[in-house]
Design a protein around this motif. Structure first.
Motif, PDB file in Angstrom:
ATOM      1  N   TRP A 153       0.612  -1.134   0.092  1.00 21.05           N
ATOM      2  CA  TRP A 153      -0.094  -0.139   0.162  1.00 21.05           C
ATOM      3  C   TRP A 153       0.795   1.270  -0.078  1.00 21.05           C
ATOM      4  CZ3 TRP A 153      -4.198   0.572  -2.219  1.00 21.05           C
ATOM      5  CH2 TRP A 153      -5.196  -0.236  -2.231  1.00 21.05           C
ATOM      6  N   LEU A 154       2.013   1.134   0.507  1.00 20.28           N
ATOM      7  CA  LEU A 154       2.787   2.264   0.497  1.00 20.28           C
ATOM      8  C   LEU A 154       3.542   2.811  -1.001  1.00 20.28           C
ATOM      9  CD1 LEU A 154       4.815   1.281   4.095  1.00 20.28           C
ATOM     10  CD2 LEU A 154       2.617   3.011   3.722  1.00 20.28           C
ATOM     11  N   ILE A 155       3.822   1.665  -1.522  1.00 16.55           N
ATOM     12  CA  ILE A 155       4.458   1.999  -2.650  1.00 16.55           C
ATOM     13  C   ILE A 155       3.262   2.376  -3.714  1.00 16.55           C
ATOM     14  CG2 ILE A 155       4.970   0.744  -4.980  1.00 16.55           C
ATOM     15  CD1 ILE A 155       7.255   0.935  -2.677  1.00 16.55           C
ATOM     16  N   GLY A 157       0.637   4.204  -2.686  1.00 16.50           N
ATOM     17  CA  GLY A 157       0.668   5.517  -2.120  1.00 16.50           C
ATOM     18  C   GLY A 157       1.616   6.540  -2.562  1.00 16.50           C
ATOM     19  N   VAL A 158       2.787   6.054  -2.769  1.00 20.07           N
ATOM     20  CA  VAL A 158       3.973   7.106  -3.656  1.00 20.07           C
ATOM     21  C   VAL A 158       3.485   7.364  -4.729  1.00 20.07           C
ATOM     22  CG1 VAL A 158       6.281   7.050  -4.128  1.00 20.07           C
ATOM     23  CG2 VAL A 158       5.755   6.240  -1.981  1.00 20.07           C
ATOM     24  N   VAL A 159       3.071   6.414  -5.358  1.00 21.98           N
ATOM     25  CA  VAL A 159       2.669   6.565  -6.908  1.00 21.98           C
ATOM     26  C   VAL A 159       1.398   7.622  -6.930  1.00 21.98           C
ATOM     27  CG1 VAL A 159       1.788   5.595  -9.123  1.00 21.98           C
ATOM     28  CG2 VAL A 159       3.448   4.265  -7.719  1.00 21.98           C
ATOM     29  N   GLY A 161       0.835   9.713  -4.743  1.00 19.01           N
ATOM     30  CA  GLY A 161       1.247  10.918  -4.246  1.00 19.01           C
ATOM     31  C   GLY A 161       2.414  11.824  -5.211  1.00 19.01           C
ATOM     32  N   ILE A 293      -5.887   7.426  -0.891  1.00 18.83           N
ATOM     33  CA  ILE A 293      -5.111   8.108  -2.158  1.00 18.83           C
ATOM     34  C   ILE A 293      -6.042   9.052  -2.835  1.00 18.83           C
ATOM     35  CG2 ILE A 293      -3.786   7.617  -4.097  1.00 18.83           C
ATOM     36  CD1 ILE A 293      -2.962   5.080  -2.433  1.00 18.83           C
TER      37      ILE A 293
ATOM     38  N   VAL B 187       1.811  14.074  -0.199  1.00 19.40           N
ATOM     39  CA  VAL B 187       2.370  12.577  -0.311  1.00 19.40           C
ATOM     40  C   VAL B 187       3.193  12.509   0.946  1.00 19.40           C
ATOM     41  CG1 VAL B 187       4.487  12.961  -1.446  1.00 19.40           C
ATOM     42  CG2 VAL B 187       3.393  10.857  -1.609  1.00 19.40           C
ATOM     43  N   TYR B 190       0.474  11.862   3.592  1.00 21.44           N
ATOM     44  CA  TYR B 190      -0.130  10.480   3.553  1.00 21.44           C
ATOM     45  C   TYR B 190       0.794   9.402   3.951  1.00 21.44           C
ATOM     46  CZ  TYR B 190      -1.523   6.265   1.457  1.00 21.44           C
ATOM     47  OH  TYR B 190      -1.764   4.913   0.929  1.00 21.44           O
TER      48      TYR B 190
END
Lengths: 311, 311
Positions: A153-155, A157-159, A161, A293, B187, B190
């Protein structure tokens, strides 16, 4: 998803022609062989034909076939193990018999196992809602598996973001002309996330309590509550922004954009669990971080659009 | 907190001198008067002196006082109703007897009520974790009560967000000199919220599973996992920021500050539930939104401080 659960074959079984006195006698004689004696399962050449409770055996003096329940609640290979606690609770039974696809009796899910399944489910919901993937929730945790269950989920989230950051980049002229706008981005994002998370917790609970709920009616009700909450919080936030920066226009921008972004976040967080569920996914798995997101993007877009049209 | 639960007095009771044969005879005769016959409660002038299961009655031929369990698991007025399911599960019993402060027998919490309490608790945890206050979780929802249960955390969020906005205001020279920084605020916020929410879900679950857990050991383990997750995600985020803006310095700022703010968020989200619990509060109630507000502030402060020292 796979959920392993324990069944026991160590339960009293009898034929329909056995008398209740003989059944009681059998239970007393073979007590040590049984894990549980709440129910006696009546088999007709391996097929589960009926069930009687120990209570009924004690209060009847007939052959079992004459008073057994033929309408049996049981678990088949097609059923979802997470439905077992609901089967037990809604029918007021303490152990769920398990049959194979041919209707042959395989054993029962005992009382303590039903409670364990209920706990695993609550656990799993909580973790998925928090954005932790876990295939098997009760496995032993190793640091490596913990990292693996938390990173996906964090990866994403980075995309997401980075996409949001590019969108904000298009408003850089606006921001550099009125830099105080940037200070209120975190509270805008916080508020829609917070209200959205509430909406999600409520809808996931509602789905669990009443799977046949009326979606449209629920969404309408949630929309009205969101409008009331949005009006209250954004009026307060607008006042705080306007007063602390002594800038009524900034207050107005925060008020208007927060109101609409809260409503957008509530709709995103309410509708996406329902969509995921319809597509056959566990609503708690995919919605938590995804809805956040999406609503972060929407909120920032609404905020900067409102600002550029009012400035 | 107040949790209402149902007890029933419609259970078999007997004196220690009654024989198991007479007890069985009594149960059969008065079957209609009992809600559950899993256990016979042995009373010595109103005081609960022992308990025997129906199973034991069927397999013994003695007076009850000779084989009853004297070491009784029971619920007293000082106990927390939410412990009832744990009492039942950990001791493998299907109904929990209730005694008053004088040890007098008052009835039992039956099987289906134990499951209901477990469901209410899971429900309550989920809602509180999502930032919804509910005194009585299973009450009928009215729109007014829904607004009331959702607004408190939002108002606190607005106050916290305004404080964060004032702090960001002190960096306005920095921001106006390098406006791309503002684009990456969402981000940053987040990511620390997402990792923090994961940590919270995990610690709240850990507390529920093992209330006597070793806090320091858990925090250490979580810190190491946070460092690994933080390194992976912030390297990826830094790369994305540097590449999309073609600005290696911006990438470096995002990488360094995200790494430290993820670690800060994890510590805040792991330690505050433990602190709340030690102070006697339900960890899920107060930590969800509060930890998020605190970590939003910390994250933004770390981000802008790192930026101002590197620029």
């Amino acid at each position: 998803m796979v959920m392993e659960f324990r069944i026991t074959e160590r339960v009293p079984t009898a034929s329909p022609g056995m008398s209740s006195q003989d059944a009681l006698e059998m239970i007393r004689r073979k007590m040590g062989e049984y894990d549980t004696i709440d129910y006696v399962y009546i088999l007709d050449s391996d097929t589960l034909a009926g069930v009687v409770s120990i209570r009924e055996i004690l209060s009847h003096d007939e052959i079992l076939g004459d008073f057994m329940h033929r309408d049996i609640i049981c678990f088949t290979p097609e059923d979802d193990p997470f439905d077992i606690p609901y089967l037990a609770l809604s029918h007021g039974i303490k152990a769920i018999p398990v049959v194979d696809s041919g209707g042959r009796f395989r054993g029962v899910v005992p009382y303590d196992e039903i409670i364990r399944i209920l706990k695993v489910e609550a656990d799993r919901n909580m973790l998925h809602f928090g954005g932790v993937f876990h295939r098997v929730v009760d496995e032993k945790r190793s640091p490596g598996s913990m990292v693996k269950s938390r990173v996906p989920w964090l990866i994403i989230g980075v995309v997401g973001g980075t996409v949001t950051a590019s969108m904000i980049g298009r408003f850089e002229d606006l921001l550099s002309g009125f830099i105080a706008l940037a200070s209120f981005i975190p509270v805008m994002v916080y508020m829609s996330d917070a209200v959205g998370t509430q909406s999600e917790a409520l809808i996931i609970r509602e789905i669990a309590v009443d799977p046949s709920m009326n979606h449209l009616k629920y969404i309408k009700g949630e929309f009205l509550v969101a409008a009331a909450i949005g009006a209250l919080s954004s009026a307060f936030a607008g006042l705080m922004a306007g007063v602390t920066r002594m800038n009524p226009l900034l207050g107005l921008i925060v008020f208007v954009s927060m109101f609409f972004s809260i409503i957008a976040a509530v709709l995103i967080s309410t509708v996406s669990p329902l969509l995921f569920r319809r597509m056959g996914y566990d609503p708690a798995v995919a919605t938590g971080p995804l809805a956040t997101i999406l609503s972060d993007f929407t909120t920032t877009l609404i905020y900067l659009s409102v600002a550029s049209s009012l400035l």
